[in-house]
Design a protein around this motif. Structure first.
Motif, PDB file in Angstrom:
ATOM      1  N   ALA A  98      45.766 -32.986   0.252  1.00 11.63           N
ATOM      2  CA  ALA A  98      45.388 -32.599   1.615  1.00 11.63           C
ATOM      3  C   ALA A  98      46.074 -33.491   2.645  1.00 11.63           C
ATOM      4  O   ALA A  98      46.522 -33.021   3.700  1.00 11.63           O
ATOM      5  CB  ALA A  98      43.873 -32.683   1.775  1.00 11.63           C
ATOM      6  N   GLY A  99      46.165 -34.788   2.344  1.00  9.73           N
ATOM      7  CA  GLY A  99      46.839 -35.705   3.254  1.00  9.73           C
ATOM      8  C   GLY A  99      48.309 -35.396   3.404  1.00  9.73           C
ATOM      9  O   GLY A  99      48.895 -35.546   4.486  1.00  9.73           O
ATOM     10  N   LEU A 100      48.914 -34.938   2.319  1.00 12.29           N
ATOM     11  CA  LEU A 100      50.340 -34.610   2.336  1.00 12.29           C
ATOM     12  C   LEU A 100      50.631 -33.461   3.302  1.00 12.29           C
ATOM     13  O   LEU A 100      51.690 -33.420   3.938  1.00 12.29           O
ATOM     14  CB  LEU A 100      50.786 -34.247   0.921  1.00 12.29           C
ATOM     15  CG  LEU A 100      52.281 -34.213   0.620  1.00 12.29           C
ATOM     16  CD1 LEU A 100      52.914 -35.580   0.856  1.00 12.29           C
ATOM     17  CD2 LEU A 100      52.512 -33.768  -0.812  1.00 12.29           C
ATOM     18  N   PHE A 101      49.667 -32.551   3.411  1.00  3.83           N
ATOM     19  CA  PHE A 101      49.856 -31.390   4.290  1.00  3.83           C
ATOM     20  C   PHE A 101      49.025 -31.490   5.571  1.00  3.83           C
ATOM     21  O   PHE A 101      48.807 -30.490   6.259  1.00  3.83           O
ATOM     22  CB  PHE A 101      49.490 -30.110   3.527  1.00  3.83           C
ATOM     23  CG  PHE A 101      50.415 -29.805   2.384  1.00  3.83           C
ATOM     24  CD1 PHE A 101      51.642 -29.207   2.608  1.00  3.83           C
ATOM     25  CD2 PHE A 101      50.072 -30.151   1.088  1.00  3.83           C
ATOM     26  CE1 PHE A 101      52.512 -28.938   1.557  1.00  3.83           C
ATOM     27  CE2 PHE A 101      50.927 -29.883   0.028  1.00  3.83           C
ATOM     28  CZ  PHE A 101      52.151 -29.280   0.266  1.00  3.83           C
ATOM     29  N   ASP A 102      48.547 -32.722   5.855  1.00  2.00           N
ATOM     30  CA  ASP A 102      47.757 -32.961   7.072  1.00  2.00           C
ATOM     31  C   ASP A 102      46.541 -32.043   7.180  1.00  2.00           C
ATOM     32  O   ASP A 102      46.194 -31.557   8.246  1.00  2.00           O
ATOM     33  CB  ASP A 102      48.625 -32.784   8.325  1.00  2.00           C
ATOM     34  CG  ASP A 102      49.568 -33.957   8.525  1.00  2.00           C
ATOM     35  OD1 ASP A 102      49.203 -35.076   8.135  1.00  2.00           O
ATOM     36  OD2 ASP A 102      50.674 -33.738   9.047  1.00  2.00           O
ATOM     37  N   LEU A 103      45.876 -31.845   6.031  1.00  2.00           N
ATOM     38  CA  LEU A 103      44.694 -30.991   6.006  1.00  2.00           C
ATOM     39  C   LEU A 103      43.397 -31.797   5.985  1.00  2.00           C
ATOM     40  O   LEU A 103      42.316 -31.227   6.126  1.00  2.00           O
ATOM     41  CB  LEU A 103      44.728 -30.077   4.773  1.00  2.00           C
ATOM     42  CG  LEU A 103      45.914 -29.119   4.683  1.00  2.00           C
ATOM     43  CD1 LEU A 103      45.859 -28.354   3.368  1.00  2.00           C
ATOM     44  CD2 LEU A 103      45.926 -28.156   5.861  1.00  2.00           C
ATOM     45  N   ALA A 104      43.502 -33.115   5.767  1.00  2.00           N
ATOM     46  CA  ALA A 104      42.302 -33.943   5.632  1.00  2.00           C
ATOM     47  C   ALA A 104      41.839 -34.444   6.988  1.00  2.00           C
ATOM     48  O   ALA A 104      42.636 -34.674   7.899  1.00  2.00           O
ATOM     49  CB  ALA A 104      42.590 -35.135   4.711  1.00  2.00           C
ATOM     50  N   THR A 105      40.535 -34.595   7.113  1.00  3.84           N
ATOM     51  CA  THR A 105      39.962 -35.184   8.330  1.00  3.84           C
ATOM     52  C   THR A 105      39.927 -36.694   8.164  1.00  3.84           C
ATOM     53  O   THR A 105      39.256 -37.214   7.273  1.00  3.84           O
ATOM     54  CB  THR A 105      38.532 -34.668   8.557  1.00  3.84           C
ATOM     55  OG1 THR A 105      38.576 -33.237   8.642  1.00  3.84           O
ATOM     56  CG2 THR A 105      37.954 -35.235   9.830  1.00  3.84           C
ATOM     57  N   VAL A 139      37.352 -37.353   4.442  1.00  2.00           N
ATOM     58  CA  VAL A 139      36.134 -36.851   3.809  1.00  2.00           C
ATOM     59  C   VAL A 139      36.348 -36.699   2.308  1.00  2.00           C
ATOM     60  O   VAL A 139      35.478 -37.043   1.496  1.00  2.00           O
ATOM     61  CB  VAL A 139      35.723 -35.506   4.443  1.00  2.00           C
ATOM     62  CG1 VAL A 139      34.578 -34.873   3.667  1.00  2.00           C
ATOM     63  CG2 VAL A 139      35.334 -35.697   5.904  1.00  2.00           C
ATOM     64  N   LEU A 140      37.502 -36.191   1.908  1.00  2.43           N
ATOM     65  CA  LEU A 140      37.784 -35.972   0.485  1.00  2.43           C
ATOM     66  C   LEU A 140      37.864 -37.290  -0.278  1.00  2.43           C
ATOM     67  O   LEU A 140      37.321 -37.413  -1.379  1.00  2.43           O
ATOM     68  CB  LEU A 140      39.083 -35.184   0.321  1.00  2.43           C
ATOM     69  CG  LEU A 140      39.028 -33.699   0.672  1.00  2.43           C
ATOM     70  CD1 LEU A 140      40.420 -33.085   0.623  1.00  2.43           C
ATOM     71  CD2 LEU A 140      38.099 -32.957  -0.275  1.00  2.43           C
ATOM     72  N   SER A 141      38.537 -38.282   0.286  1.00  3.76           N
ATOM     73  CA  SER A 141      38.641 -39.587  -0.363  1.00  3.76           C
ATOM     74  C   SER A 141      37.273 -40.236  -0.509  1.00  3.76           C
ATOM     75  O   SER A 141      36.954 -40.834  -1.538  1.00  3.76           O
ATOM     76  CB  SER A 141      39.575 -40.512   0.420  1.00  3.76           C
ATOM     77  OG  SER A 141      40.893 -40.021   0.420  1.00  3.76           O
TER      78      SER A 141
END
Length: 206
Positions: A64-71, A147-149
């Motif tokens: 998600a971080g790679l595609f700038d999807l993470a908050t 949030v995912l991490s």
């Protein structure tokens, strides 16, 4: 940073599970995997579900971080320090697995009696593999505060508590008796000195 975290995470999965399983099989003819009880809502079931969830969340976070999807939370990232922590956690996992030798297992078989490992990193903590995995996920949280991490680390901690307290420690007490009691009385569960088993009562934990 997300790409570096993803590479480290995938490397950890390959080395800690894939390569380690292959090494165990080539040495002993046994993969080391023990199928857990799949009865719904039992401790083994919860342990398996939570571990799979933690591994999936841990993989989803850098993707998600790679595609700038993470908050993300501020600060954005601890960068190199987080990557160094991830690498340290991975090294601890691999060193701990190597120290276990032919006693390395994923899961528990009540009819099996493997050697009690108390040397090397196991002289400091009883569950260094889990400690290393926790350090790796903490490092990933520093690299990719999201949030995912956060969820990956929290779910992993819950999985470990179930696996260790409800499954592995009772098995080791049944299998090794006073040898394990004495070892657990002087050695911390996940960090040195903390979580030692009270010598006066095998079922009581500090």
């Amino acid at each position: 940073m997300a790409l570096a975290a993803l590479i480290l995470y995938l490397l950890g999965l390959v080395l800690a599970f894939g390569v380690r399983t292959l090494v165990a099989w080539r040495r002993t003819g046994d993969t080391g995997f023990r199928r857990p009880d799949t009865t719904a809502f039992t401790a083994p079931w919860w342990g398996s579900v939570l571990f799979v969830g933690a591994l999936a969340l841990g993989l989803a976070a850098p993707v998600a971080g790679l595609f700038d999807l993470a908050t993300a939370y501020p600060p954005r990232s601890a960068g190199a320090a987080g990557l160094a922590l991830m690498l340290s956690g991975l090294v601890l996992v691999l060193v701990s697995q190597a120290a276990m030798g032919t006693s390395w297992r994923i899961g528990v078989d009540d009819d099996e009696h493997t050697a009690l490992i108390t040397h090397g990193v196991f002289a400091l903590v009883r569950n260094p593999v889990f400690t290393g995995m926790g350090v790796l996920l903490t490092g990933q949280l520093l690299v990719l505060p999201s949030v995912l991490s956060t969820a990956a680390l929290v779910v992993f901690m819950a999985a470990v508590q179930v696996q260790v307290r409800a499954i592995e420690e009772p098995y080791l007490l049944r299998t090794h008796g006073t040898a394990y009691t004495g070892y657990a009385a002087r050695t911390g569960r996940f960090v040195p000195l903390l979580g030692r088993l009270a010598p006066a009562d095998d079922t009581e934990h500090r």
